[in-house]
Scaffold this active site. Structure first.
Site, PDB file in Angstrom:
ATOM      1  N   GLY A 115       9.790  -7.754 -22.412  1.00 25.47           N
ATOM      2  CA  GLY A 115       9.361  -6.370 -22.445  1.00 25.47           C
ATOM      3  C   GLY A 115       8.800  -5.854 -21.141  1.00 25.47           C
ATOM      4  O   GLY A 115       8.790  -4.642 -20.912  1.00 25.47           O
ATOM      5  N   MET A 134      17.684  -6.025 -25.653  1.00 24.22           N
ATOM      6  CA  MET A 134      16.374  -6.178 -26.292  1.00 24.22           C
ATOM      7  C   MET A 134      16.175  -4.995 -27.226  1.00 24.22           C
ATOM      8  O   MET A 134      15.348  -4.107 -26.997  1.00 24.22           O
ATOM      9  CB  MET A 134      15.272  -6.257 -25.234  1.00 24.22           C
ATOM     10  CG  MET A 134      15.254  -7.571 -24.496  1.00 24.22           C
ATOM     11  SD  MET A 134      13.891  -7.678 -23.312  1.00 24.22           S
ATOM     12  CE  MET A 134      14.739  -7.184 -21.824  1.00 24.22           C
ATOM     13  N   GLY A 173       9.441 -14.838 -14.802  1.00 27.87           N
ATOM     14  CA  GLY A 173       8.508 -15.543 -13.934  1.00 27.87           C
ATOM     15  C   GLY A 173       9.134 -16.553 -13.006  1.00 27.87           C
ATOM     16  O   GLY A 173       8.435 -17.421 -12.469  1.00 27.87           O
ATOM     17  N   GLY A 191       8.358  -6.740 -16.700  1.00 26.19           N
ATOM     18  CA  GLY A 191       8.601  -7.571 -15.530  1.00 26.19           C
ATOM     19  C   GLY A 191       7.292  -8.031 -14.921  1.00 26.19           C
ATOM     20  O   GLY A 191       6.209  -7.549 -15.248  1.00 26.19           O
ATOM     21  N   GLY A 192       7.386  -9.002 -14.019  1.00 24.36           N
ATOM     22  CA  GLY A 192       6.231  -9.429 -13.247  1.00 24.36           C
ATOM     23  C   GLY A 192       5.275 -10.371 -13.949  1.00 24.36           C
ATOM     24  O   GLY A 192       4.167 -10.602 -13.462  1.00 24.36           O
ATOM     25  N   ASP A 239      18.713  -5.424 -18.259  1.00 23.09           N
ATOM     26  CA  ASP A 239      17.864  -5.403 -19.443  1.00 23.09           C
ATOM     27  C   ASP A 239      17.943  -4.044 -20.121  1.00 23.09           C
ATOM     28  O   ASP A 239      17.655  -3.016 -19.503  1.00 23.09           O
ATOM     29  CB  ASP A 239      16.410  -5.684 -19.059  1.00 23.09           C
ATOM     30  CG  ASP A 239      16.185  -7.133 -18.656  1.00 23.09           C
ATOM     31  OD1 ASP A 239      16.609  -8.024 -19.406  1.00 23.09           O
ATOM     32  OD2 ASP A 239      15.594  -7.364 -17.587  1.00 23.09           O
ATOM     33  N   HIS A 279      21.603  -7.763 -21.409  1.00 19.72           N
ATOM     34  CA  HIS A 279      20.618  -8.381 -22.305  1.00 19.72           C
ATOM     35  C   HIS A 279      20.067  -7.291 -23.217  1.00 19.72           C
ATOM     36  O   HIS A 279      19.282  -6.448 -22.793  1.00 19.72           O
ATOM     37  CB  HIS A 279      19.528  -9.019 -21.440  1.00 19.72           C
ATOM     38  CG  HIS A 279      18.369  -9.575 -22.183  1.00 19.72           C
ATOM     39  ND1 HIS A 279      17.210  -9.981 -21.542  1.00 19.72           N
ATOM     40  CD2 HIS A 279      18.154  -9.803 -23.503  1.00 19.72           C
ATOM     41  CE1 HIS A 279      16.353 -10.434 -22.424  1.00 19.72           C
ATOM     42  NE2 HIS A 279      16.897 -10.326 -23.629  1.00 19.72           N
ATOM     43  N   SER A 319      17.838  -9.511 -11.725  1.00 18.07           N
ATOM     44  CA  SER A 319      17.561  -8.513 -12.756  1.00 18.07           C
ATOM     45  C   SER A 319      17.317  -7.160 -12.106  1.00 18.07           C
ATOM     46  O   SER A 319      16.376  -6.998 -11.323  1.00 18.07           O
ATOM     47  CB  SER A 319      16.332  -8.918 -13.566  1.00 18.07           C
ATOM     48  OG  SER A 319      15.937  -7.866 -14.417  1.00 18.07           O
ATOM     49  N   GLY A 359      13.826 -11.197 -10.905  1.00 18.42           N
ATOM     50  CA  GLY A 359      13.724  -9.776 -10.629  1.00 18.42           C
ATOM     51  C   GLY A 359      13.025  -9.494  -9.320  1.00 18.42           C
ATOM     52  O   GLY A 359      13.654  -9.334  -8.281  1.00 18.42           O
ATOM     53  N   SER A 360      11.697  -9.452  -9.360  1.00 20.19           N
ATOM     54  CA  SER A 360      10.930  -9.137  -8.154  1.00 20.19           C
ATOM     55  C   SER A 360      11.119 -10.186  -7.067  1.00 20.19           C
ATOM     56  O   SER A 360      11.020  -9.879  -5.875  1.00 20.19           O
ATOM     57  CB  SER A 360       9.443  -8.999  -8.493  1.00 20.19           C
ATOM     58  OG  SER A 360       8.961 -10.150  -9.150  1.00 20.19           O
TER      59      SER A 360
END
Length: 220
Positions: A141, A67, A176, A143-144, A34, A65, A7, A196-197
Site C-alpha cells: 500500500g 492490489m 524495502g 512505498g518506502g 502497482d 500488480h 517499480s 522503487g526508490s
C-alpha cells in the site's frame, strides 16, 4: 535469471515516459506497475489510462500488480491495456484458480501475490499453474517501507517447495529492497527483484548498473 524490476510507483510521474526510457537504456527488461484501488490497500495509484499511455512509449515487459478487491473484474481490461504479466493477490481473489486460468487464456503470464502474513500453503493447489509468485516483503500500500526480516525465511521455504516439485516458477520480491540488502533475498532464492526508490532516486541509470553488478556475481 535474476531480473531487476523497477517499480514506477517511485518514478517521477511528470516525466514517466522519459524515466522508463532511462532504465531501459540501462539494461532493464521489466517494469513493475502497482495498481491500487483504495480498498484492498489504503492508497490509490495508476490505472488503465496510464498503462495504455506508457504501453505506446515502451517495449519493456509490464508486470502489473493488481492490489484491488476482486481482481477478476479487471484482468481483461489490463490485458488489453498492455500488461504482459498480471499478478493478483490470493487474499483478494474470490476464485483464485478460476482467475488464474482466465488470465492464461488471454495469453498473459500470471502470478499470485502473498502478503507478509499469508502462509505459503495457499499456493498448494495453484502453484503448478503459475509463472511467478510475488512475496510482499513489506505490507502493501505504501512505498518506502523497511524490509521485513522474517520474509527471508519465507523466500527460502518457497524456493525449496518449487525445487522439490520440479517447477519453473519465478520468485518475485517487493518491498524495502535496496543495494544493501538485495544479496539477502537472492541468496534465499528470489530472482525477480522489485525496487522503487532504490532505482528511481537521484540517478536511475547508475542505480540500475549497481544492481546489475551485484546480480552478475550470482549469475556466474
Amino acid at each position: 535469471m535474476i531480473q531487476l524490476v523497477p517499480s514506477i510507483l517511485a518514478a517521477d510521474f511528470s516525466r514517466l515516459g522519459e524515466e522508463l526510457q532511462i532504465i531501459e537504456d540501462a539494461g532493464v527488461k521489466m517494469v513493475h506497475i502497482d495498481v491500487m484501488d483504495g480498498m484492498f490497500v489504503p492508497s490509490i495509484s495508476v490505472g488503465l489510462p496510464v498503462i495504455s499511455s506508457i504501453r505506446k512509449k515502451s517495449s519493456l515487459c509490464f508486470d502489473v500488480h493488481l492490489m484491488v478487491e476482486d481482481p477478476a473484474r479487471y484482468t481483461k481490461q489490463f490485458a488489453e491495456a498492455g500488461a504482459d504479466i498480471i499478478t493478483i493477490h490470493a487474499e483478494a481473489a474470490k476464485h483464485l484458480h478460476r482467475t488464474i486460468c482466465e488470465i492464461k487464456t488471454m495469453g498473459k503470464q500470471v502470478g499470485v501475490v502473498l502478503n507478509p502474513s499469508t502462509p505459503l500453503n495457499v499456493l498448494d493447489y495453484v502453484l503448478d499453474d503459475l509463472d511467478s509468485v510475488l512475496l510482499m516483503t513489506v505490507n502493501p500500500g505504501f512505498g518506502g517501507q523497511d524490509y521485513i526480516p522474517q520474509m527471508t525465511r519465507k523466500i527460502s521455504e518457497l524456493s525449496a517447495i518449487i525445487k522439490e516439485r520440479g517447477l519453473n516458477v519465478n520468485i518475485e520480491v517487493d518491498g524495502g529492497i535496496k543495494l544493501s540488502n538485495v544479496h539477502e533475498v537472492i541468496e534465499a532464492g528470489a530472482n525477480w527483484i522489485v525496487a522503487g526508490s532504490a532505482v528511481f532516486g537521484k540517478d536511475p541509470s547508475q542505480n540500475v548498473k549497481e544492481f546489475h553488478k551485484i546480480f552478475q556475481k550470482y549469475q556466474k
